[in-house]
Design an enzyme around this catalytic site. Structure first.
Site, PDB file in Angstrom:
ATOM      1  N   ASN A 153      -2.036  -2.035  13.024  1.00 31.00           N
ATOM      2  CA  ASN A 153      -3.449  -1.949  13.285  1.00 31.00           C
ATOM      3  C   ASN A 153      -4.018  -0.666  13.991  1.00 31.00           C
ATOM      4  OD1 ASN A 153      -3.483  -4.471  11.795  1.00 31.00           O
ATOM      5  ND2 ASN A 153      -4.723  -5.463  13.587  1.00 31.00           N
ATOM      6  N   GLN A 179      -7.748  -1.663   4.302  1.00 31.67           N
ATOM      7  CA  GLN A 179      -6.840  -0.998   3.832  1.00 31.67           C
ATOM      8  C   GLN A 179      -7.587  -0.297   2.631  1.00 31.67           C
ATOM      9  OE1 GLN A 179      -2.592  -2.512   3.068  1.00 31.67           O
ATOM     10  NE2 GLN A 179      -3.283  -2.701   0.719  1.00 31.67           N
ATOM     11  N   GLU A 219     -19.248  22.968 -14.842  1.00 35.84           N
ATOM     12  CA  GLU A 219     -19.610  21.620 -15.569  1.00 35.84           C
ATOM     13  C   GLU A 219     -18.777  20.529 -14.467  1.00 35.84           C
ATOM     14  OE1 GLU A 219     -19.672  21.841 -19.549  1.00 35.84           O
ATOM     15  OE2 GLU A 219     -20.622  23.603 -19.687  1.00 35.84           O
ATOM     16  N   TYR A 228      -9.673  -6.348  13.049  1.00 38.58           N
ATOM     17  CA  TYR A 228      -9.105  -5.696  11.912  1.00 38.58           C
ATOM     18  C   TYR A 228      -9.335  -6.645  10.760  1.00 38.58           C
ATOM     19  CZ  TYR A 228      -5.780  -4.074   8.510  1.00 38.58           C
ATOM     20  OH  TYR A 228      -5.230  -3.494   7.321  1.00 38.58           O
ATOM     21  N   ASN A 271     -16.866  28.902 -22.346  1.00 37.89           N
ATOM     22  CA  ASN A 271     -17.752  27.767 -21.527  1.00 37.89           C
ATOM     23  C   ASN A 271     -17.578  27.821 -20.312  1.00 37.89           C
ATOM     24  OD1 ASN A 271     -18.643  27.068 -24.183  1.00 37.89           O
ATOM     25  ND2 ASN A 271     -17.004  25.773 -24.475  1.00 37.89           N
ATOM     26  N   LYS A 305     -17.320  30.819 -28.397  1.00 35.27           N
ATOM     27  CA  LYS A 305     -17.694  30.213 -27.069  1.00 35.27           C
ATOM     28  C   LYS A 305     -16.747  30.619 -25.997  1.00 35.27           C
ATOM     29  CE  LYS A 305     -20.142  26.729 -27.003  1.00 35.27           C
ATOM     30  NZ  LYS A 305     -20.566  25.547 -27.269  1.00 35.27           N
ATOM     31  N   SER A 327       0.812  -1.192  -0.084  1.00 34.59           N
ATOM     32  CA  SER A 327      -0.101  -0.091   0.062  1.00 34.59           C
ATOM     33  C   SER A 327       0.845   1.228   0.028  1.00 34.59           C
ATOM     34  CB  SER A 327      -0.944  -0.077   1.254  1.00 34.59           C
ATOM     35  OG  SER A 327      -0.280  -0.071   2.311  1.00 34.59           O
ATOM     36  N   THR A 358     -39.817  28.074  -9.688  1.00 34.16           N
ATOM     37  CA  THR A 358     -40.398  26.696  -9.250  1.00 34.16           C
ATOM     38  C   THR A 358     -40.615  25.824 -10.449  1.00 34.16           C
ATOM     39  OG1 THR A 358     -42.712  27.427  -9.232  1.00 34.16           O
ATOM     40  CG2 THR A 358     -41.597  27.429  -7.112  1.00 34.16           C
TER      41      THR A 358
END
Ligand code: ARG
Length: 482
Positions: A110, A322, A290, A317, A285, A283, A23, A155
């Site tokens: 742990n 992990q 977005e 554990y 944008n 354009k 990890s 609305t």
């Protein structure tokens, strides 16, 4: 490369198992937290007589150097260590020799990883809180500027009744204020220290868990060692908080996208916060809005992923835990970046007051007010509703607003209309008559702003040290950092 657990094994680990299990590539993020937790653990071991003072000093000094090397980009992380804990321990032993091997006394990875993750999450939650406070500041200053900026309230995405921009933005202030409160609640709930829980059942050493908890800024140690190593509730809460923040940002983004369109033209985004098209030269944008809307999906996804990881885990554990990291890190990074960019985009945008007001006028947003006018003249509301409805149909046919009918034309619908109808239909009067608590009328809005100022001052004290006006305080840190 030294493994932490080679003793019991007679065969080398299959390389694919190692790749699957390791990890380090993502938990390297926890390096500074891991070092801090280890320093405090070593100091405590000396206090309770498990280590000598010299041993603890050597360990702490070695850990300190590792931390500095890491900050200066001088720590070699390329040696294939399993995780950040192995990396730090092996490095320590290399630097200070045999004494380094005593660091892990009375500790397991742990409780170590449970601590690292809690410390890291606490820091990122505080950062999120600070970013929400910045957004609230921006919203409040826009609210103050726009108490007279009339716009249509919607609305069903149909123009409904007139409001002001201050009122519309005030709705978002409330949403993000609740988001900040949720983070504050979560920070208080999670602020217990799992260090000392061992693998699952505590240890036989006389660890002083109260001391380590206090040194690390926790309210106290966790109450049950099995829960300590297997609990990720606090992370789920944070992911939920982030999901709600993203949902709020996404709704706001959706409105900004609409308002920025040629059909609305309520808002003009700053060039620095817009992008262009490779083919259509005209354009500009709203890509930031977005993307914020789009990235909401992955933050929700990370919440759902961790809930699913947790659902079938027996105590205590399990390695499944992990899997709490990559998704959570992604959600924190995503939401915090979105908060930061969204705030700057909003701060630099300009609102077209004239277009907003014209839009409110064009959409019969004063129709309810016209009905209320007749009610004041003694007409029952249901009849007034019918009369104004028929007038609206006529106005639509003629392409005019209610206020553009002559008095005679109006009186043909109801004899109760008088000269004062024109004042009653003006946008300003329509807004200001809405004077109930929480409504857009000027007086009510000023109250709302006053309350928002108080809320923001409290949150600023909690989260934001730079902007704190607390002159007497020598504290460098925001109060919320425990
Ligand atoms: N990388 C592990 C995690 O993130 C650290 C704890 C390892 N514990 C163990 N018993 N193998 O959960």
């Amino acid at each position: 490369m030294a493994q932490l657990w080679g003793g019991r094994f007679t065969k080398e680990t299959d390389q694919r198992v190692k790749d699957f299990n390791d990890s380090l590539r993502f938990d390297i993020r926890l390096l500074q937290e891991d070092i801090l937790g280890s320093m405090v653990h070593a100091g405590m071991l000396a206090r309770v007589g498990v280590l000598t003072g010299e041993e603890a000093d050597a360990i702490i000094e070695g850990l300190c150097q590792i931390g500095e090397d890491a900050e200066n980009g001088k720590l070699d992380t390329s040696e294939g260590f399993e995780d950040v804990h192995s990396l730090v321990e092996a490095n320590l032993i290399r630097r200070i020799g045999e004494t380094g091997k005593k660091l892990h006394t009375g500790r397991s990875r742990n409780d170590q990883v449970a601590l690292d993750m809690r410390l890291y999450t606490r820091r990122r939650m505080t950062e999120t809180g600070q970013l929400v406070v910045r957004l609230l500041e921006t919203l409040l200053s826009l609210m103050k500027e726009h108490t007279d900026t009339v716009m249509p309230g919607f609305t069903h995405l149909q123009k409904a009744q007139p409001v002001t921009l201050a009122h519309h933005l005030g709705a978002y202030f409330e949403m993000f204020r609740r988001d900040a409160d949720r983070l504050t609640d979560g920070l208080a709930r999670m602020n217990e220290c799992p260090l000392g829980a061992g693998a699952l059942a505590g240890t036989t050493y006389p660890l002083d868990r109260e001391y380590t908890a206090e040194q690390l800024g926790f309210f106290g140690p966790t109450a049950n060692s099995m829960d300590s190593v297997s609990d990720r509730d606090y992370l789920l809460e944070y992911l939920f908080d982030l999901s709600v923040i993203m949902m709020h940002l996404s709704r706001f983004s959706e409105e900004i996208i609409l308002w920025n369109s040629d059909e609305y033209r309520f808002i003009e985004l700053d060039d620095a916060f817009s992008t262009g098209s490779s083919i259509m030269p005209q354009k500009k944008n709203p890509d930031i809005a977005e993307l914020v809307r789009g990235k909401t999906g992955r933050v929700y996804g990370e919440l759902m992923a961790l809930l699913t990881v947790m659902k079938g885990l027996p105590l205590a554990y399990n390695k499944d835990l992990q899997e709490d990291k990559e998704g959570a890190f992604d959600a924190m990074d995503t939401a915090n970046t979105c908060l930061e960019l969204f705030t700057d985009m909003l701060d630099t945008a300009s609102f077209r007051k004239d277009v907003m007001e014209r839009s409110a006028k064009r959409g019969f947003t004063n129709a309810t007010d016209a009905a209320d006018y007749l009610v004041r003249k003694g007409v029952p509301f249901r009849d007034a509703h019918g009369i104004i409805g028929r007038m609206v149909v006529e106005c639509i046919g003629r392409g005019i607003g209610l206020e553009e009918m002559t008095l005679e034309e109006m009186q043909a619908f109801s004899p109760d209309f008088d000269r004062d109808i024109y004042k009653a239909l003006s946008m300003k009067v329509c807004v200001d008559r809405r004077a109930t608590t929480g409504a857009p009328g000027k007086a009510a809005m000023e109250e709302e702003i006053k309350h928002a100022e108080e809320v923001l001052a409290e949150l600023t004290d909690l989260y934001d040290f730079e902007d704190s006006d607390d002159e007497d305080s020598d504290e460098e840190d925001p109060e919320i950092i425990f």
